[in-house]
Each structure stands twice: as C-alpha cells, then as structure tokens.
Write a protein that holds these residues in place. Structure first.
Motif, mmCIF file in Angstrom:
data_model
loop_
_atom_site.group_PDB
_atom_site.id
_atom_site.type_symbol
_atom_site.label_atom_id
_atom_site.label_comp_id
_atom_site.label_asym_id
_atom_site.label_seq_id
_atom_site.Cartn_x
_atom_site.Cartn_y
_atom_site.Cartn_z
ATOM 1 N N GLY A 107 44.599 52.918 5.967
ATOM 2 C CA GLY A 107 43.198 52.549 6.156
ATOM 3 C C GLY A 107 43.012 51.411 7.149
ATOM 4 N N MET A 108 43.914 51.300 8.121
ATOM 5 C CA MET A 108 43.858 50.203 9.097
ATOM 6 C C MET A 108 43.622 50.737 10.497
ATOM 7 S SD MET A 108 47.037 47.824 8.079
ATOM 8 C CE MET A 108 46.982 46.804 6.633
ATOM 9 N N GLU A 109 42.835 50.003 11.264
ATOM 10 C CA GLU A 109 42.706 50.286 12.686
ATOM 11 C C GLU A 109 43.969 49.778 13.362
ATOM 12 O OE1 GLU A 109 40.351 51.996 14.249
ATOM 13 O OE2 GLU A 109 39.308 52.283 12.350
ATOM 14 N N VAL A 110 44.368 50.434 14.429
ATOM 15 C CA VAL A 110 45.559 50.012 15.177
ATOM 16 C C VAL A 110 45.152 49.868 16.643
ATOM 17 C CG1 VAL A 110 47.960 50.532 15.715
ATOM 18 C CG2 VAL A 110 46.986 51.302 13.554
ATOM 19 N N PRO A 111 44.697 48.665 17.023
ATOM 20 C CA PRO A 111 44.242 48.473 18.395
ATOM 21 C C PRO A 111 45.377 48.432 19.416
ATOM 22 C CG PRO A 111 44.099 46.415 17.192
ATOM 23 C CD PRO A 111 44.493 47.472 16.198
ATOM 24 N N GLU A 112 46.605 48.222 18.953
ATOM 25 C CA GLU A 112 47.726 48.114 19.882
ATOM 26 C C GLU A 112 48.999 48.681 19.272
ATOM 27 O OE1 GLU A 112 50.493 44.535 21.618
ATOM 28 O OE2 GLU A 112 48.368 44.135 21.322
ATOM 29 N N VAL A 113 49.634 49.598 20.006
ATOM 30 C CA VAL A 113 50.960 50.089 19.647
ATOM 31 C C VAL A 113 51.824 49.916 20.894
ATOM 32 C CG1 VAL A 113 52.381 52.041 18.922
ATOM 33 C CG2 VAL A 113 50.056 51.798 18.016
ATOM 34 N N ALA A 114 52.747 48.989 20.836
ATOM 35 C CA ALA A 114 53.672 48.759 21.947
ATOM 36 C C ALA A 114 54.949 49.529 21.655
ATOM 37 C CB ALA A 114 53.970 47.271 22.091
ATOM 38 N N VAL A 115 55.349 50.381 22.595
ATOM 39 C CA VAL A 115 56.566 51.172 22.435
ATOM 40 C C VAL A 115 57.637 50.592 23.351
ATOM 41 C CG1 VAL A 115 57.619 53.457 22.607
ATOM 42 C CG2 VAL A 115 55.230 53.227 21.873
ATOM 43 N N GLN A 116 58.736 50.210 22.767
ATOM 44 C CA GLN A 116 59.853 49.638 23.507
ATOM 45 C C GLN A 116 61.005 50.638 23.484
ATOM 46 O OE1 GLN A 116 60.898 45.750 22.154
ATOM 47 N NE2 GLN A 116 62.868 45.764 23.176
ATOM 48 N N VAL A 117 61.442 51.066 24.664
ATOM 49 C CA VAL A 117 62.571 51.998 24.752
ATOM 50 C C VAL A 117 63.848 51.164 24.772
ATOM 51 C CG1 VAL A 117 63.676 53.825 26.082
ATOM 52 C CG2 VAL A 117 61.171 53.695 25.971
ATOM 53 N N GLU A 118 64.607 51.246 23.695
ATOM 54 C CA GLU A 118 65.834 50.456 23.543
ATOM 55 C C GLU A 118 67.006 51.053 24.307
ATOM 56 O OE1 GLU A 118 66.618 47.613 21.718
ATOM 57 O OE2 GLU A 118 64.485 47.315 21.358
ATOM 58 N N ARG A 119 67.051 52.397 24.350
ATOM 59 C CA ARG A 119 68.215 53.048 24.926
ATOM 60 C C ARG A 119 67.849 54.472 25.318
ATOM 61 N NH1 ARG A 119 73.477 53.765 21.217
ATOM 62 N NH2 ARG A 119 74.888 52.773 22.668
ATOM 63 N N LEU A 120 68.486 54.950 26.394
ATOM 64 C CA LEU A 120 68.351 56.341 26.805
ATOM 65 C C LEU A 120 69.680 57.043 26.566
ATOM 66 C CD1 LEU A 120 66.442 55.866 30.168
ATOM 67 C CD2 LEU A 120 65.490 56.592 27.973
ATOM 68 N N HIS A 121 69.623 58.241 26.004
ATOM 69 C CA HIS A 121 70.819 59.034 25.738
ATOM 70 C C HIS A 121 70.854 60.187 26.726
ATOM 71 C CE1 HIS A 121 71.878 57.024 21.983
ATOM 72 N NE2 HIS A 121 70.571 56.917 21.798
ATOM 73 N N SER A 122 71.877 60.244 27.541
ATOM 74 C CA SER A 122 72.000 61.260 28.574
ATOM 75 C C SER A 122 72.624 62.536 28.025
ATOM 76 C CB SER A 122 72.857 60.728 29.726
ATOM 77 O OG SER A 122 73.162 61.770 30.620
ATOM 78 N N ALA A 123 71.899 63.625 28.174
ATOM 79 C CA ALA A 123 72.428 64.931 27.761
ATOM 80 C C ALA A 123 73.623 65.299 28.624
ATOM 81 C CB ALA A 123 71.337 65.984 27.869
ATOM 82 N N VAL A 135 62.374 52.558 20.112
ATOM 83 C CA VAL A 135 62.879 53.933 20.038
ATOM 84 C C VAL A 135 64.051 54.129 20.989
ATOM 85 C CG1 VAL A 135 60.641 54.906 19.370
ATOM 86 C CG2 VAL A 135 61.247 54.757 21.791
ATOM 87 N N GLU A 136 64.815 55.155 20.735
ATOM 88 C CA GLU A 136 65.851 55.627 21.643
ATOM 89 C C GLU A 136 65.455 57.043 22.031
ATOM 90 O OE1 GLU A 136 69.816 55.126 20.160
ATOM 91 O OE2 GLU A 136 69.452 53.029 19.612
ATOM 92 N N LEU A 137 65.559 57.361 23.330
ATOM 93 C CA LEU A 137 65.097 58.653 23.834
ATOM 94 C C LEU A 137 66.205 59.399 24.551
ATOM 95 C CD1 LEU A 137 61.702 57.508 25.393
ATOM 96 C CD2 LEU A 137 62.080 58.477 23.117
ATOM 97 N N ASP A 138 66.085 60.720 24.550
ATOM 98 C CA ASP A 138 66.976 61.567 25.326
ATOM 99 C C ASP A 138 66.560 61.480 26.791
ATOM 100 O OD1 ASP A 138 69.222 62.994 24.796
ATOM 101 O OD2 ASP A 138 68.189 64.716 23.919
ATOM 102 N N TYR A 139 67.523 61.620 27.692
ATOM 103 C CA TYR A 139 67.233 61.564 29.108
ATOM 104 C C TYR A 139 68.048 62.637 29.801
ATOM 105 C CZ TYR A 139 66.466 59.773 33.762
ATOM 106 O OH TYR A 139 66.083 59.653 35.061
#
Length: 131
Positions: free
Chosen positions: A104-120, A76-80
């Motif tokens: 219909g699937m269990e999700v035992p792991e969700v890894a979130v990788q922050v690719e980029r921060l966007h500065s307001a 993901v890319e997030l605002d900062y």
C-alpha cells in the motif's frame, strides 16, 4: 459508547499500521526476480534496500497511499549480451507495482544498480562450446 461498535471508532483514536523497511525490501527483491529472465546458477539473487516514509501527519489523507512511500534501491546481476536498459526498466516497473499492491505504498523512486554482467559467451567457452 460509540467506540465499542466496530466501524464506529473515530479516526483520531484508531491505531496505525507500520510496515517495516525489511518487509518492503523483501517484496522489492522478489519483484525484481520476477521481472528478470532466468539467470545463470552463479548469479546472486536481486537484493533491495529501502527507505520508508510514513504518511504525513501519521495517517493517510484522501488520495494518499495508506502506508506512506518507499524509495527503493535494487542490486541485480544480468546476462550479457542483452538489452540492459529494458531489463532495468522492467525491474523498476515491477518493483513499484508490487510494493504498491502488497504494502500500500507509493514508490516515487526505484534505483536499479547492475552489480555484475554474466557473459553467455564466457560460459560457453568455459564448457568448450565456442563458435
């Protein structure tokens, strides 16, 4: 003859549904988008990669997810400035919830990788509106 009646096919003779990794990845990416506030125009949409494991033995047992489990990595890319931890937690929760509901699937792991921060502040400075 009992196999000709709908609902009477023995479990060992029934077919199995397999959900492709790319379908689960699309569900995960969409769920990540839903979990995040609106991003600037230059931000790339969330992207997901998935590793799907079918249920053990080819069919789900009682209490198991009918289509196995999925391990998900979302970029993901997030605002900062923002609460990055809260946003990543929201993405994890939403992705696990939507993959379970739609695939219909269990999700035992969700890894979130922050690719980029966007500065307001940087965007405002580029538009000539700094304080």
């Amino acid at each position: 003859m009992a196999a000709d009646v709908v609902g009477q096919v023995p479990p060992g003779e029934r077919g199995a549904t397999r959900i492709a990794d790319r379908v689960v990845a699309k569900i995960a990416a969409r769920a990540a988008r839903e979990a995040l506030p609106a991003l600037p125009d230059e931000a790339a949409p969330p992207h997901a990669t998935v590793s799907v494991r079918p249920p053990a033995g080819g069919s789900a047992r009682s209490g198991e997810a009918p289509h196995g489990s999925a391990r998900v990595r979302v970029s993901v890319e997030l605002d900062y400035p923002s609460d990055i931890g809260r946003q990543c937690g929201a993405v994890r929760h939403r992705v696990a919830e939507r993959v379970k509901a739609l695939a219909g699937m269990e999700v035992p792991e969700v890894a979130v990788q922050v690719e980029r921060l966007h500065s307001a502040q940087a965007r405002a400075a580029a538009q000539g509106r700094t304080r």
